[in-house]
Motif scaffolding. Structure first.
Motif, PDB file in Angstrom:
ATOM      1  N   CYS A  45       4.386  -6.930 -12.677  1.00  0.00           N
ATOM      2  CA  CYS A  45       3.150  -6.835 -11.892  1.00  0.00           C
ATOM      3  C   CYS A  45       2.902  -5.394 -11.490  1.00  0.00           C
ATOM      4  N   GLU A  46       1.653  -5.099 -11.164  1.00  0.00           N
ATOM      5  CA  GLU A  46       1.295  -3.802 -10.611  1.00  0.00           C
ATOM      6  C   GLU A  46       0.254  -4.005  -9.522  1.00  0.00           C
ATOM      7  N   ILE A  47       0.282  -3.161  -8.497  1.00  0.00           N
ATOM      8  CA  ILE A  47      -0.704  -3.240  -7.416  1.00  0.00           C
ATOM      9  C   ILE A  47      -1.972  -2.537  -7.882  1.00  0.00           C
ATOM     10  N   VAL A  48      -3.101  -3.258  -7.801  1.00  0.00           N
ATOM     11  CA  VAL A  48      -4.378  -2.710  -8.238  1.00  0.00           C
ATOM     12  C   VAL A  48      -5.118  -2.088  -7.054  1.00  0.00           C
ATOM     13  N   THR A  49      -5.199  -2.810  -5.938  1.00  0.00           N
ATOM     14  CA  THR A  49      -5.842  -2.263  -4.737  1.00  0.00           C
ATOM     15  C   THR A  49      -4.967  -2.531  -3.521  1.00  0.00           C
ATOM     16  N   LEU A  50      -5.025  -1.642  -2.552  1.00  0.00           N
ATOM     17  CA  LEU A  50      -4.281  -1.788  -1.308  1.00  0.00           C
ATOM     18  C   LEU A  50      -5.170  -1.290  -0.173  1.00  0.00           C
ATOM     19  N   ASP A  51      -5.438  -2.160   0.805  1.00  0.00           N
ATOM     20  CA  ASP A  51      -6.328  -1.837   1.911  1.00  0.00           C
ATOM     21  C   ASP A  51      -5.611  -2.123   3.218  1.00  0.00           C
ATOM     22  N   ARG A  52      -5.571  -1.145   4.127  1.00  0.00           N
ATOM     23  CA  ARG A  52      -4.934  -1.318   5.431  1.00  0.00           C
ATOM     24  C   ARG A  52      -5.976  -1.130   6.533  1.00  0.00           C
ATOM     25  N   ASP A  53      -5.903  -2.020   7.529  1.00  0.00           N
ATOM     26  CA  ASP A  53      -6.802  -1.955   8.676  1.00  0.00           C
ATOM     27  C   ASP A  53      -5.947  -1.899   9.942  1.00  0.00           C
ATOM     28  N   SER A  54      -5.960  -0.760  10.622  1.00  0.00           N
ATOM     29  CA  SER A  54      -5.179  -0.578  11.857  1.00  0.00           C
ATOM     30  C   SER A  54      -6.095  -0.444  13.069  1.00  0.00           C
ATOM     31  N   ALA A  62      -3.059  -5.797   6.277  1.00  0.00           N
ATOM     32  CA  ALA A  62      -2.996  -5.206   4.936  1.00  0.00           C
ATOM     33  C   ALA A  62      -3.388  -6.252   3.904  1.00  0.00           C
ATOM     34  N   ARG A  63      -4.215  -5.844   2.973  1.00  0.00           N
ATOM     35  CA  ARG A  63      -4.609  -6.711   1.868  1.00  0.00           C
ATOM     36  C   ARG A  63      -4.323  -5.960   0.578  1.00  0.00           C
ATOM     37  N   GLN A  64      -3.719  -6.674  -0.360  1.00  0.00           N
ATOM     38  CA  GLN A  64      -3.473  -6.040  -1.651  1.00  0.00           C
ATOM     39  C   GLN A  64      -3.835  -6.997  -2.772  1.00  0.00           C
ATOM     40  N   THR A  65      -4.237  -6.425  -3.874  1.00  0.00           N
ATOM     41  CA  THR A  65      -4.527  -7.178  -5.083  1.00  0.00           C
ATOM     42  C   THR A  65      -3.583  -6.694  -6.156  1.00  0.00           C
ATOM     43  N   ALA A  66      -2.933  -7.632  -6.828  1.00  0.00           N
ATOM     44  CA  ALA A  66      -1.982  -7.277  -7.876  1.00  0.00           C
ATOM     45  C   ALA A  66      -2.431  -7.860  -9.207  1.00  0.00           C
ATOM     46  N   ARG A  67      -2.056  -7.193 -10.274  1.00  0.00           N
ATOM     47  CA  ARG A  67      -2.304  -7.676 -11.629  1.00  0.00           C
ATOM     48  C   ARG A  67      -0.945  -7.973 -12.237  1.00  0.00           C
ATOM     49  N   CYS A  68      -0.763  -9.198 -12.730  1.00  0.00           N
ATOM     50  CA  CYS A  68       0.537  -9.610 -13.263  1.00  0.00           C
ATOM     51  C   CYS A  68       0.398 -10.161 -14.676  1.00  0.00           C
ATOM     52  N   ALA A  69       1.440  -9.984 -15.453  1.00  0.00           N
ATOM     53  CA  ALA A  69       1.552 -10.586 -16.786  1.00  0.00           C
ATOM     54  C   ALA A  69       2.782 -11.482 -16.750  1.00  0.00           C
ATOM     55  N   CYS A  70       2.586 -12.702 -16.275  1.00  0.00           N
ATOM     56  CA  CYS A  70       3.717 -13.608 -16.070  1.00  0.00           C
ATOM     57  C   CYS A  70       4.013 -14.436 -17.310  1.00  0.00           C
ATOM     58  N   ARG A  71       5.258 -14.828 -17.429  1.00  0.00           N
ATOM     59  CA  ARG A  71       5.695 -15.684 -18.531  1.00  0.00           C
ATOM     60  C   ARG A  71       5.272 -17.120 -18.262  1.00  0.00           C
ATOM     61  N   THR A  78       5.363 -12.990  -4.536  1.00  0.00           N
ATOM     62  CA  THR A  78       5.943 -11.833  -3.839  1.00  0.00           C
ATOM     63  C   THR A  78       7.452 -11.977  -3.771  1.00  0.00           C
ATOM     64  N   THR A  79       8.171 -10.934  -4.166  1.00  0.00           N
ATOM     65  CA  THR A  79       9.620 -10.890  -4.023  1.00  0.00           C
ATOM     66  C   THR A  79       9.989  -9.547  -3.412  1.00  0.00           C
ATOM     67  N   ARG A  80      10.766  -9.592  -2.328  1.00  0.00           N
ATOM     68  CA  ARG A  80      11.187  -8.376  -1.628  1.00  0.00           C
ATOM     69  C   ARG A  80       9.991  -7.490  -1.273  1.00  0.00           C
ATOM     70  N   ALA A  81       8.938  -8.129  -0.749  1.00  0.00           N
ATOM     71  CA  ALA A  81       7.723  -7.453  -0.290  1.00  0.00           C
ATOM     72  C   ALA A  81       6.981  -6.706  -1.399  1.00  0.00           C
ATOM     73  N   ARG A  82       7.199  -7.082  -2.647  1.00  0.00           N
ATOM     74  CA  ARG A  82       6.504  -6.484  -3.791  1.00  0.00           C
ATOM     75  C   ARG A  82       5.927  -7.596  -4.653  1.00  0.00           C
ATOM     76  N   PRO A  83       4.793  -7.372  -5.319  1.00  0.00           N
ATOM     77  CA  PRO A  83       4.269  -8.405  -6.211  1.00  0.00           C
ATOM     78  C   PRO A  83       5.248  -8.665  -7.357  1.00  0.00           C
ATOM     79  N   ALA A  84       5.388  -9.939  -7.721  1.00  0.00           N
ATOM     80  CA  ALA A  84       6.330 -10.310  -8.780  1.00  0.00           C
ATOM     81  C   ALA A  84       5.904 -11.650  -9.370  1.00  0.00           C
ATOM     82  N   CYS A  85       6.416 -11.959 -10.538  1.00  0.00           N
ATOM     83  CA  CYS A  85       6.203 -13.264 -11.152  1.00  0.00           C
ATOM     84  C   CYS A  85       7.281 -14.209 -10.626  1.00  0.00           C
TER      85      CYS A  85
END
Length: 132
Positions: A45-54, A62-71, A78-85
């Motif tokens: 996976c990779e993070i495409v967009t990341l938006d933080r509002d404080s 925080a809002r994030q959009t990820a693009r994944c190529a899952c099997r 999400t695994t260990r606070a990162r996008p994952a399959c």
């Protein structure tokens, strides 16, 4: 007998520009490289967009959009606070903590309505994640 050169009698026929074979090989390799670089490796996976509002005190949204190529049998998670399959069963049954979404040393708890999870740090700080 020597082969005769072909000539066209048509006036509107245009020949391809006379370019070296090295030029065409370079163009083909460049186009393949561009096509390959836009593809993700299977199971990544990779993070495409990341938006933080404080804007609110003591709270960051925080809002994030990820693009994944899952099997097959996997879905973006999400695994260990990162996008994952992750296994699709986890998403289907909403057992969010099974995908180990929190960092090392943090505790994971499901929200009461199973709309997400909380990660509790040893110091007491709580991070809440909701799924939409």
């Amino acid at each position: 007998m020597a082969p005769s050169p072909r000539t066209s009698s048509r006036q509107d026929a245009t020949a391809l520009p006379s370019m070296s074979s090295t030029f065409w090989a370079f163009m083909i390799l460049a186009s393949l490289l561009i096509a390959y670089c836009s593809q993700l490796a299977a199971g990544t996976c990779e993070i495409v967009t990341l938006d933080r509002d404080s804007s609110q005190p003591r709270r960051t949204i925080a809002r994030q959009t990820a693009r994944c190529a899952c099997r097959k049998g996997q879905i973006a998670g999400t695994t260990r606070a990162r996008p994952a399959c992750v296994d699709a069963r986890i998403i289907r049954t909403k057992q969010w903590c099974d995908m180990r979404p929190c960092l090392e040393g943090e505790g994971c708890d499901l929200l009461i309505n199973r709309s997400g999870w909380t990660c509790t740090q040893p110091g007491g700080r709580i991070k809440t994640t909701t799924v939409s």
